[in-house]
Design a protein around this motif. Sequence first.
Motif, short mmCIF file in Angstrom:
data_model
loop_
_atom_site.label_atom_id
_atom_site.label_comp_id
_atom_site.label_asym_id
_atom_site.label_seq_id
_atom_site.Cartn_x
_atom_site.Cartn_y
_atom_site.Cartn_z
N LEU A 143 -3.36 3.81 -9.60
CA LEU A 143 -4.07 4.14 -7.86
C LEU A 143 -6.20 3.68 -7.73
CD1 LEU A 143 -3.15 8.19 -6.84
CD2 LEU A 143 -3.14 6.02 -6.17
N MET A 144 -6.68 3.32 -8.80
CA MET A 144 -7.43 2.81 -8.67
C MET A 144 -7.94 1.18 -8.73
SD MET A 144 -9.15 5.49 -8.33
CE MET A 144 -8.22 5.98 -6.87
N ASN A 145 -7.46 0.58 -9.43
CA ASN A 145 -7.00 -0.79 -9.67
C ASN A 145 -6.04 -1.75 -9.59
OD1 ASN A 145 -8.44 0.74 -12.41
ND2 ASN A 145 -10.33 -0.85 -11.50
N VAL A 146 -5.74 -2.41 -8.68
CA VAL A 146 -5.01 -2.81 -8.27
C VAL A 146 -4.49 -4.65 -8.38
CG1 VAL A 146 -2.79 -4.05 -6.40
CG2 VAL A 146 -4.24 -1.46 -5.98
N THR A 147 -3.66 -4.98 -9.27
CA THR A 147 -4.48 -5.83 -10.31
C THR A 147 -2.28 -7.28 -9.65
OG1 THR A 147 -3.40 -5.16 -12.40
CG2 THR A 147 -5.39 -5.46 -12.70
N PHE A 148 -3.41 -8.32 -9.39
CA PHE A 148 -2.33 -9.43 -9.20
C PHE A 148 -2.63 -10.70 -9.02
CE2 PHE A 148 -4.43 -10.14 -4.82
CZ PHE A 148 -5.27 -9.23 -4.04
N ASN A 149 -1.47 -11.11 -9.50
CA ASN A 149 -1.81 -12.96 -9.76
C ASN A 149 -1.38 -13.46 -8.18
OD1 ASN A 149 -1.49 -11.76 -12.56
ND2 ASN A 149 -2.46 -14.02 -12.96
N LEU A 150 -1.70 -14.87 -8.12
CA LEU A 150 -1.20 -15.87 -6.96
C LEU A 150 -0.07 -16.83 -7.66
CD1 LEU A 150 -3.83 -14.52 -6.27
CD2 LEU A 150 -3.51 -16.13 -4.19
N PRO A 151 0.17 -17.94 -7.18
CA PRO A 151 1.07 -18.80 -7.66
C PRO A 151 0.25 -19.57 -8.66
CG PRO A 151 1.50 -18.57 -5.69
CD PRO A 151 0.45 -17.48 -5.86
N THR A 152 -0.47 -19.87 -8.05
CA THR A 152 -1.59 -20.87 -9.70
C THR A 152 -3.06 -20.60 -9.38
OG1 THR A 152 -2.29 -22.39 -7.82
CG2 THR A 152 -0.06 -22.75 -8.30
N ALA A 194 -3.51 2.77 -1.82
CA ALA A 194 -3.16 1.72 -2.94
C ALA A 194 -1.54 1.25 -2.43
CB ALA A 194 -2.93 3.17 -4.23
N LYS A 195 -1.11 2.03 -1.71
CA LYS A 195 0.51 1.45 -0.99
C LYS A 195 0.02 0.77 -0.10
CE LYS A 195 3.96 3.29 1.78
NZ LYS A 195 4.58 2.29 2.21
N ILE A 196 -1.08 0.65 0.83
CA ILE A 196 -0.69 -0.83 1.81
C ILE A 196 -0.88 -2.11 0.71
CG2 ILE A 196 -2.64 -1.83 2.95
CD1 ILE A 196 -3.97 1.02 4.00
N LEU A 197 -2.16 -1.39 -0.20
CA LEU A 197 -2.22 -3.35 -0.74
C LEU A 197 -0.72 -3.21 -1.91
CD1 LEU A 197 -5.92 -3.11 -2.68
CD2 LEU A 197 -5.05 -4.12 -0.43
N TYR A 198 -0.19 -2.38 -1.96
CA TYR A 198 1.52 -2.21 -2.87
C TYR A 198 1.96 -2.72 -2.02
CZ TYR A 198 -1.38 -0.63 -7.32
OH TYR A 198 -1.69 -0.57 -8.84
N ASP A 199 2.16 -2.56 -1.15
CA ASP A 199 3.16 -3.14 -0.03
C ASP A 199 2.73 -4.63 0.24
OD1 ASP A 199 4.63 -1.02 0.69
OD2 ASP A 199 3.18 0.00 2.00
N ILE A 200 1.26 -5.24 0.58
CA ILE A 200 1.32 -6.52 0.52
C ILE A 200 1.84 -7.29 -1.01
CG2 ILE A 200 -0.69 -8.42 0.94
CD1 ILE A 200 -0.35 -7.43 3.12
N ILE A 201 2.20 -6.67 -1.58
CA ILE A 201 2.42 -7.53 -2.94
C ILE A 201 3.75 -7.63 -2.86
CG2 ILE A 201 2.67 -7.43 -5.36
CD1 ILE A 201 0.27 -6.29 -5.80
N ASP A 202 4.66 -6.26 -2.90
CA ASP A 202 6.53 -6.19 -2.67
C ASP A 202 6.31 -6.65 -1.72
OD1 ASP A 202 5.66 -4.21 -5.42
OD2 ASP A 202 6.15 -2.80 -3.87
N LYS A 203 5.99 -7.08 -0.11
CA LYS A 203 6.17 -7.64 1.07
C LYS A 203 5.66 -9.90 0.71
CE LYS A 203 7.58 -3.47 3.27
NZ LYS A 203 6.42 -3.00 3.99
N SER A 204 5.14 -9.83 -0.51
CA SER A 204 4.99 -10.78 -0.60
C SER A 204 5.90 -11.94 -0.21
CB SER A 204 3.63 -11.27 -1.23
OG SER A 204 4.06 -11.51 -2.52
N ASN A 205 7.18 -11.86 -1.02
CA ASN A 205 8.01 -12.92 -1.55
C ASN A 205 7.78 -13.67 -3.02
OD1 ASN A 205 9.73 -12.24 0.45
ND2 ASN A 205 9.26 -13.55 1.88
N GLY A 206 6.75 -12.57 -3.73
CA GLY A 206 6.52 -13.61 -4.25
C GLY A 206 5.47 -14.56 -4.83
N PHE A 207 4.96 -13.97 -3.59
CA PHE A 207 3.63 -15.21 -3.81
C PHE A 207 1.99 -14.18 -4.28
CE2 PHE A 207 -0.94 -16.48 -1.45
CZ PHE A 207 -0.72 -17.31 -1.59
N TYR A 208 2.27 -12.61 -4.17
CA TYR A 208 1.55 -12.39 -4.80
C TYR A 208 2.05 -11.46 -5.74
CZ TYR A 208 -2.03 -12.74 -0.94
OH TYR A 208 -2.59 -13.68 -0.27
N ARG A 209 1.65 -11.03 -7.21
CA ARG A 209 2.63 -10.87 -8.08
C ARG A 209 1.86 -9.60 -9.54
NH1 ARG A 209 3.35 -14.15 -12.28
NH2 ARG A 209 1.61 -16.26 -10.97
#
Length: 361
Positions: free
Chosen positions: A296-305, A271-286
């Motif tokens: 820990l099981m379902n990592v949900t995120f949006n992209l700019p569009t 989970a940390k690997i993916l949340y780190d990607i989100i947190d270090k993406s400067n808002g590209f992944y939200r």
Amino acid sequence: MTTRVYNFYPGPATLPLPALKKAQKDLLDFNGTGMSVMELSHRSKEYAKIHLEAKSLVRELMGVPDDYKVLWLQGGASTQFYMVPLNLQKNGKSMEYVNTGTWSKKAIKEAKFYGEVMVVASSEDENFSYIPKDIKFSDDAAFAHITGNNTIYGTEYHEWPKVPGNDPLACDMSSNIMDKVIDTKKFGVIYAGAQKNIGPAGVTLVIVREDLLDRVPENTPTMQKWKTHVEKDSLFNTGPCWAIYMCKLSFEHLKDLGGIPAIEKINRNKAKILYDIIDKSNGFYRGHAKPDSRSLMNVTFNLPTPELEEWCFKEASAKGLIGLKGHRSVGGMRASIYNAMPIEGVQVLAEFLKEFQEKNQ
Ligand SMILES: *Cc1c(COP(=O)(O)O)cnc(C)c1O
């Protein structure tokens, strides 16, 4: 030759490869019987052994205390949405629920058929992006109910709410059963459809404290009483033998890995690997979930569009990263990284997301 992909579907979901291989090996001839497990009588001694081992492994892995019963039922977690209130109701006492998303709402809807339901906390105001804090159940309810992990929104309880008095806490753990060490004694009932974190579709694991079995009204249909299934050790009628066998194989694999403490560590790393990607993406992944409620099981995120989301999903699929489309109520992407998802799959996904951002931001 077959090619395995990295399967991020929310459920049915990826299963441990050693379990699948064992099933493949046993398929035509289980242990010299000349039959597949699908063909064995549910009353045969060969199946009886599988049945007992599957249950014992649940007890062993989760440290289930002696005064709890382990059941294999059918009808999915959705059937427990009504079996919980039906079996735990108490005349004149309210049933208290926390609403953390679609599955909670479905559970609440069913409970209303049996009496007064109180929703004591909800995160609907912010599209279920968090687990409510300071949840206050009353000390005089029939029972309290929570959804342990919200598969669609990607939120999970990090601390279990306290239930005052002796009211039992019921928990839908369909998408996080065995993802981390828990203290079963905190719960009156735990239930989980197997198809997310422990096995294939077709069986529901129910763990229930013995003293709760007698509340059910006498005039309840036989199959709908937990008590019936306790008395017959989940063999009142023909159970889903094959699904139980697959759960047993996945438990054996989990035990080989070092049990739930070991998988918890792996799950936290994944989970940390993916949340780190989100947190270090400067808002590209939200990320959809608030950081203190992240699953820990379902990592949900949006992209700019939405267009980029569609493109990301397509590119990922072309690379063998399958099932990443988010649920329609959140949109975007969802990576379901259950126990059986190897850390390598998460690393490949993380690399892909990094590159996708570089090319498309
Ligand atoms: C998938 C899911 C359900 C529904 O399970 P079925 O076995 O399909 O009835 C219920 N609760 C949660 C948390 C889920 O993720």
